[in-house]
Design a protein around this motif. Structure first.
Motif, short mmCIF file in Angstrom:
data_model
loop_
_atom_site.label_atom_id
_atom_site.label_comp_id
_atom_site.label_asym_id
_atom_site.label_seq_id
_atom_site.Cartn_x
_atom_site.Cartn_y
_atom_site.Cartn_z
N ALA A 3 11.46 8.74 4.95
CA ALA A 3 12.56 8.08 4.27
C ALA A 3 12.86 6.70 4.48
CB ALA A 3 13.75 8.94 4.57
N THR A 4 12.96 6.32 5.82
CA THR A 4 13.12 4.82 6.17
C THR A 4 11.87 3.99 5.46
OG1 THR A 4 11.69 5.03 8.20
CG2 THR A 4 14.10 5.27 8.25
N GLU A 5 10.85 4.44 5.19
CA GLU A 5 9.84 3.59 4.47
C GLU A 5 9.90 3.66 3.17
OE1 GLU A 5 7.55 1.75 6.02
OE2 GLU A 5 8.38 2.38 8.04
N ILE A 6 10.48 4.71 2.45
CA ILE A 6 10.49 4.66 1.12
C ILE A 6 11.90 3.66 0.76
CG2 ILE A 6 11.59 6.02 -0.81
CD1 ILE A 6 10.12 8.43 0.65
N ARG A 7 13.08 3.77 1.43
CA ARG A 7 14.05 2.84 1.26
C ARG A 7 13.47 1.45 1.46
NH1 ARG A 7 18.52 4.89 -1.27
NH2 ARG A 7 18.70 6.95 -0.77
N LYS A 8 12.73 1.29 2.37
CA LYS A 8 12.38 -0.09 2.71
C LYS A 8 11.52 -0.78 1.67
CE LYS A 8 10.61 -1.03 6.96
NZ LYS A 8 9.69 -1.10 8.07
N LEU A 9 10.44 0.30 0.98
CA LEU A 9 9.63 -0.11 -0.30
C LEU A 9 10.32 -0.25 -1.30
CD1 LEU A 9 6.50 1.85 -1.23
CD2 LEU A 9 8.28 1.35 -3.01
N ALA A 10 11.31 0.35 -1.59
CA ALA A 10 12.44 0.10 -2.69
C ALA A 10 13.16 -1.09 -2.81
CB ALA A 10 13.45 1.54 -2.93
N ALA A 11 13.57 -1.53 -1.50
CA ALA A 11 14.25 -2.93 -1.32
C ALA A 11 13.33 -4.02 -1.66
CB ALA A 11 14.63 -2.89 0.06
N LEU A 12 11.96 -3.81 -1.19
CA LEU A 12 11.15 -4.85 -1.44
C LEU A 12 10.29 -5.04 -2.67
CD1 LEU A 12 9.21 -4.56 2.32
CD2 LEU A 12 10.94 -6.29 1.30
N ALA A 144 -2.38 1.45 12.75
CA ALA A 144 -1.08 1.99 12.74
C ALA A 144 -0.34 2.07 11.47
CB ALA A 144 -0.20 1.03 13.95
N HIS A 145 -0.41 0.92 10.59
CA HIS A 145 0.12 0.88 9.25
C HIS A 145 0.10 2.23 8.72
CE1 HIS A 145 1.55 -0.38 5.30
NE2 HIS A 145 0.31 0.09 4.82
N ASP A 146 -1.42 2.58 8.36
CA ASP A 146 -1.66 3.91 7.77
C ASP A 146 -0.92 5.16 8.37
OD1 ASP A 146 -4.13 3.05 5.89
OD2 ASP A 146 -4.28 2.02 7.90
N GLU A 147 -0.74 5.10 9.56
CA GLU A 147 -0.18 6.38 10.25
C GLU A 147 1.38 6.22 9.98
OE1 GLU A 147 -1.16 5.96 14.45
OE2 GLU A 147 -3.30 6.16 13.87
N ALA A 148 1.99 4.86 9.97
CA ALA A 148 3.44 4.93 9.89
C ALA A 148 3.75 5.17 8.48
CB ALA A 148 3.74 3.40 10.05
N VAL A 149 3.04 4.93 7.45
CA VAL A 149 3.22 5.34 6.00
C VAL A 149 2.71 6.77 5.70
CG1 VAL A 149 3.44 3.06 5.26
CG2 VAL A 149 1.41 3.90 4.99
N GLY A 150 2.27 7.41 6.77
CA GLY A 150 1.83 8.81 6.38
C GLY A 150 0.33 9.15 5.49
N HIS A 151 -0.46 8.20 5.66
CA HIS A 151 -1.85 8.16 5.17
C HIS A 151 -2.66 9.37 5.85
CE1 HIS A 151 -1.88 3.99 3.37
NE2 HIS A 151 -0.90 4.66 2.86
#
Length: 236
Positions: A3-12, A144-151
């Motif tokens: 959820a935090t990544e989705i909110r971050k994406l939406a803001a950016l 680590a980016h891929d892991e953080a965003v659920g790839h």
């Protein structure tokens, strides 16, 4: 995606160079579809998150629905006035042969059973209708980016082509994107400890935007990039 990544994406996504250029590429493909004689119709944006691509579809005369698996992503899209459904891409709640276009940007890599999602894209498309797909490429860029965003994976050309063809689509074009900045991405990913979805200084964002825009006019689509993009259609 958390959820935090989705909110971050939406803001950016309205200002970040990556998302701005992806929307520009989507708009270019929509214009290409229009030139082919196909009128805008019913469209589905799978994995819509905040709905940036859904808004591009709407601006070009399509009747889009934003599909999101997460409640947070669906809520952001609703807040932006979009028509949203929550569902799993592996079981789309839509009739067969009911859509004129499916957009699936950066979603298949999140799904373990990506073959089921690809088959569902084919099922809901009308004969002759288009699918526009984008995925991250090359497991050598895994970080680590891929892991953080659920790839679950990154794709190569052969793997993406096989997936789409096995699902029953005819591939019209397959090309690399973000080629010029691949060395920068590789350098940053080797040093990353999490998601790189971060706000950038305005001057940095402008510089990267200028570079990625210039790539549209360079003969680099066959070279290794950071993403793969694909245009296909369901055979008549």
């Amino acid at each position: 995606m958390e959820a935090t990544e989705i909110r971050k994406l939406a803001a950016l996504e309205d200002t970040h160079w990556w998302y701005r250029e992806r929307r520009a590429l989507l708009a270019r493909d929509l214009r290409r579809i229009a030139r082919s004689g196909q009128r805008p119709g019913a469209a589905l944006d799978i994995g819509a998150a905040g709905g940036g691509n859904t808004r591009v579809l709407r601006a070009h005369g399509w009747r889009p629905v934003a599909l999101e698996y997460s409640e947070d992503g669906a809520q952001v899209a609703r807040e932006r006035g979009l028509n949203v459904i929550r569902a799993d891409a592996r079981a789309l709640p839509l009739p067969s042969a009911s859509l004129d276009l499916v957009v699936a940007f950066d979603i298949l890599e999140h799904i373990e059973q990506d073959d089921q999602a690809a088959a569902e894209i084919t099922r809901v498309l009308r004969p002759g209708a288009n699918a526009l797909i984008a995925v991250p490429c090359d497991m050598r860029l895994w970080s680590a980016h891929d892991e953080a965003v659920g790839h679950v994976r990154r794709y190569d050309r052969a793997g993406l082509l096989e997936l789409v063809v096995r699902a029953g689509l005819v591939v019209d074009s397959l090309w690399s994107w973000n080629v010029v900045l691949r060395p920068v991405a590789a350098w940053r990913r080797r040093r990353s400890t999490g998601s790189d979805l971060d706000a950038l200084a305005a001057v940095v964002n402008l510089g990267l935007s200028t570079i990625i825009t210039a790539e549209r006019y360079l003969p680099v689509r066959a070279l290794p990039g950071v993403s793969l993009m694909l245009r296909a259609h369901r055979p008549a």
